[in-house]
Write an enzyme that holds these catalytic residues in place. Structure first.
Site, PDB file in Angstrom:
ATOM      1  N   ASP A 263     -13.226   9.014   8.059  1.00 25.69           N
ATOM      2  CA  ASP A 263     -12.535   8.446   9.195  1.00 25.69           C
ATOM      3  C   ASP A 263     -12.922   9.331  10.387  1.00 25.69           C
ATOM      4  O   ASP A 263     -13.391  10.472  10.223  1.00 25.69           O
ATOM      5  CB  ASP A 263     -11.017   8.381   8.991  1.00 25.69           C
ATOM      6  CG  ASP A 263     -10.394   7.341   9.932  1.00 25.69           C
ATOM      7  OD1 ASP A 263     -11.020   7.022  10.966  1.00 25.69           O
ATOM      8  OD2 ASP A 263      -9.295   6.851   9.640  1.00 25.69           O
TER       9      ASP A 263
HETATM   10  C1  BGC Z   1      -9.279   4.717  12.409  1.00 23.12           C
HETATM   11  C2  BGC Z   1     -10.283   3.950  11.586  1.00 23.12           C
HETATM   12  C3  BGC Z   1     -11.338   3.398  12.488  1.00 23.12           C
HETATM   13  C4  BGC Z   1     -12.002   4.549  13.215  1.00 23.12           C
HETATM   14  C5  BGC Z   1     -13.092   4.122  14.170  1.00 23.12           C
HETATM   15  C6  BGC Z   1      -9.922   5.737  13.315  1.00 23.12           C
HETATM   16  O1  BGC Z   1      -9.016   6.172  14.278  1.00 23.12           O
HETATM   17  O2  BGC Z   1      -8.347   5.335  11.564  1.00 23.12           O
HETATM   18  O3  BGC Z   1      -9.660   2.923  10.865  1.00 23.12           O
HETATM   19  O4  BGC Z   1     -12.266   2.650  11.757  1.00 23.12           O
HETATM   20  O5  BGC Z   1     -11.029   5.224  13.998  1.00 23.12           O
HETATM   21  O6  BGC Z   1     -12.576   3.458  15.252  1.00 23.12           O
END
Ligand code: BGC
Length: 737
Positions: A263
């Site tokens: 993540d």
């Molecule tokens: C989120 C993810 C997301 C990623 C990219 C993170 O803050 O938890 O689910 O895919 O950002 O935007």
């Protein structure tokens, strides 16, 4: 003659020289594994390391020297997110990136229809392909543990079996387009509060029985090409580089051959990332939403620091060979797959898919007559009605904005008010009723939380002489609502909606409440409101789906993918102390153990306000007696349970027939019952169908944390056939020998 022979030999030679010059990795006709091996053998250590970390907010570098392309990613999971700047979180303001917004995954789960998941995956995959993405960041498969989790709307509810069944066709649909899914957030990211560091402690049984099955199905049945590690810690180690969940379970036990992506900002240590199964590091030194940093991509844990450790022999080169191989495999499946389709964007078919999923996912929670003499309030019988008052901020709000990374820039959008106006024209009068501030996914302090009495008073005034009041309320995608980065602060409806509902029902009993949310909410007024509809977040065609259901042009057939507790402390995760939820800021212990959702309410005999699997129809279904093909099941055998189901009403409808199993006498604690099969059937008025389910010992197993294996204990089992988890229409028993 001799000349010809010489010419032929010359041609053959130059052809084979040419063939020999085409590297295996560029040759589509070669098996992927041969291409991976060949590409890897041509790469320098620096090039391999470069594959393992971001070069921008949403891309990784390829290998320029070898013509291996970059990987481009986009959020997910409800549509393809607008383009983001190379180096910061701002939107790039392109004009070609508006898309179709599909209903939220909670709504998809509420269809209980795997065909809807297949259409969803195919459609959103086509949009991702058209937008030239290699990875779509979704679907989200975390289990709904508490109604306070700000991100439940991106997931598929509280049951591991329902989530497992529904995620597979979505994944296959996306990947048919040569676009990888990135299943998220693996694992135990069941809340947003302290998501970056909270350390989850739980039993092996809870891990294997509740929180892992959907991810396992995604990997083994869906054959997902990538998976996203979550922000939190699992048993003391960050989930993005976790020896247990990544090395042992995912890559070892399940044989995952794809890529583990962090993540955004989920990596915290070079050695662990090298050794514990992480492949691509994204978004380091940011919070994944708003915060930036001065560090460059070369400073990432899997960039220069990793290269240094490899050169110094502190981590083996086999680690980077494995990571690079996985990344190359993904590139051959996506970017370098010349056979993939071209995709399409905002097509009629996509809008139709969005509407159909919405139509099948909306749940009719309650539909009572206003008085003894009248029939249920829904569907609306327009002939008798001259004035419909539509109230509520959510009737007009752009609910694709906010919410965090799942936020979407839609090309077209039909709001609930638009949808109702299209049907009822100038019979509709609209007033806001409450104010919920502008769409924003951080800084709740910037959004006025004040309850505006004047808005309520105006709604009450207009409601007095309306024939019907439709309140479109619920939550929204702002901070502390259904939104990434924080949890809800309370279980009740915000912005003074409880007071508004009380005031409206005091002057007009003909009230339909449409709740737009991805979470259960407290309903102190539930007895006063005759008709309640759970309308989720429905995307581009939301207003049409809501109008379809309220008018009765579509008979509702959605069923809840999670329970609505009466009060917050009725919910297992919220029934203990702070350590159980939200944790003490460092650690969290899942004390409710395997008793998540209806498993808890059933076993503890706490009635839910609306049960898991509940959803009404405008028709009625009669269930006959379930019959089992044999009273005994061999240890390796199967048996069939068959039930006749008949539409006894006057309109066509769809019913979700649910099968739960309970093991009443067992050497370990088991929930009263667990969902093990379901089937959605369509029936004309008067029509009857036989619904059959095949069961095997696999459906009877629990995870034995001493043996570290799944065990089916011989003895009696009870099959419950129901229209919901509490509306049980028949039971039958059999014995496992
Ligand atoms: C989120 C993810 C997301 C990623 C990219 C993170 O803050 O938890 O689910 O895919 O950002 O935007």
């Amino acid at each position: 003659m001799r000349k010809h022979v010489i010419a032929a030999i010359f041609c053959a030679c130059s052809f084979s020289v040419l063939m020999a010059q085409t590297p295996i990795y560029l040759d589509d006709n070669q098996p992927i594994e041969a291409r991976v091996k060949d590409a890897l053998s041509r790469m320098t250590l620096e090039e391999k390391v470069a594959l393992c970390h971001a070069q921008s907010k949403f891309s990784t570098p390829g290998v320029r020297r070898l013509g291996i392309p970059e990987i481009w990613m986009s959020d997910g999971p409800h549509g393809v997110r607008a383009e983001i700047n190379w180096n910061d979180w701002g939107y790039a303001n392109w004009t070609n990136d508006s898309i179709t917004a599909f209903p939220a995954l909670t709504c998809l789960a509420a269809t209980w229809n795997p065909e809807m998941a297949a259409i969803y995956g195919k459609s959103v995959g086509e949009e991702a392909r058209y937008r030239r993405k290699d990875i779509l960041l979704g679907p989200g498969l975390n289990i709904y543990r508490t109604p306070l989790n700000g991100r439940n709307f991106e997931y598929m509810g509280e049951d591991p079996y329902l989530t497992s069944v529904m995620c597979v066709p979505y994944i296959q649909g996306v990947q048919k387009n040569g676009v990888a899914v990135c299943v998220k957030h693996y694992v135990l990211n069941n809340q947003e509060k302290w998501r970056g560091h909270i350390d989850v402690e739980l039993s092996d049984r809870a891990l294997y029985e509740i929180y892992l099955p959907a991810f396992k199905a995604a990997v083994q049945k869906g054959e997902a090409w990538s998976i996203m590690g979550s922000y939190n810690k699992v048993r003391g180690q960050h989930a993005c580089h976790n020896a247990l969940t990544l090395n042992k379970i995912l890559k070892g036990d399940w044989g995952f051959d794809g890529v583990v992506v962090t993540d955004w900002g989920g990596c915290h240590d070079t050695y662990e990332a090298a050794m514990n199964g992480l492949d691509i590091e994204m978004g380091s030194y940011t919070n994944g939403l708003t915060s930036e940093s001065k560090f460059t991509y070369d400073d990432y844990y899997l960039a220069k620091p990793y290269l240094r450790m490899l050169k110094e022999g502190k981590v083996p080169v086999s680690t980077v060979d494995d990571k690079a191989s996985r990344i190359l495999r993904l590139i051959f499946r996506t970017g370098m797959n010349r056979h993939k389709p071209y995709g399409s964007l905002t097509t009629e078919a996509h809008y139709q898919a969005a509407q159909e999923i919405g139509d099948e996912g909306i749940v009719l929670l309650k539909n009572a007559p206003v008085s003894k003499k009248t029939s249920p309030l829904l569907p609306i019988s327009a002939e008798k009605i001259n004035k419909i008052l539509v109230v509520g901020d959510n009737a007009t709000r752009m609910l694709n904005q906010g919410g965090g990374s799942s936020e979407l820039k839609v090309k077209d959008m039909v709001s609930p008010l638009d949808g109702l106006r299209a049907l009822y024209g100038n019979k509709i009068v609209y007033t806001k009723g409450y104010a919920a501030g502008r769409a924003l996914y951080d800084h709740a302090d910037k959004i006025s939380q004040a309850v505006e009495d004047s808005l309520r008073m105006e709604a009450v005034r207009l409601a007095k002489d309306a024939d019907l009041v439709i309140l479109v309320g619920g939550l929204n995608k702002n901070h502390f609502q259904d939104c990434e980065g924080a949890d809800r602060l309370s279980y009740g409806l915000p912005f003074g909606q409880n007071e508004l509902i009380d005031a409206l029902t005091a002057v007009n009993k003909n009230m339909v409440l449409v709740l737009l949310s991805g979470n259960a909410v407290e309903m102190p007024w539930v007895r006063k409101v005759p008709a309640i509809v759970q309308g989720w977040y429905l995307g581009s065609m939301g207003g049409k789906s809501i109008a379809d259901i309220l008018s009765g042009s579509v008979n509702p057939s959605g069923k809840l993918p999670f329970s609505f507790p009466v009060k917050l402390t009725d919910c297992g995760a919220n029934a203990f102390d702070e350590l159980c939820y939200p944790g003490d800021s460092i650690k969290e212990v899942y004390k409710e153990d395997i008793l998540v959702g209806y498993r808890w309410y059933d076993t503890k005999k706490i009635p839910a306000l609306f049960s898991f699997g509940h959803g009404l129809s405008y028709t009625t279904f009669a269930y006959g007696k379930p019959v089992v093909s044999s009273k005994k099941m061999e240890g390796n055998g199967t048996l069939t349970v068959t039930i006749p189901v008949k539409n006894t009403g006057s309109v066509a409808g769809k019913e979700v027939v649910q099968l739960y199993i309970g093991d009443e006498k067992c050497s370990v604690m088991r929930p009263v019952k667990e969902l093990k099969a379901f089937s959605k059937i369509a029936l004309q008025p008067g029509e009857e169908k036989q619904v059959s389910f095949t069961l095997s010992p696999d459906e009877l197993k629990y995870y034995d944390d001493v043996k570290k294996d799944w065990v089916a204990e011989p003895g009696k089992f009870k099959v419950y056939i129901g229209s919901s988890s509490t509306d049980i229409r028949g039971t039958v028993e059999f014995e496992l020998l």
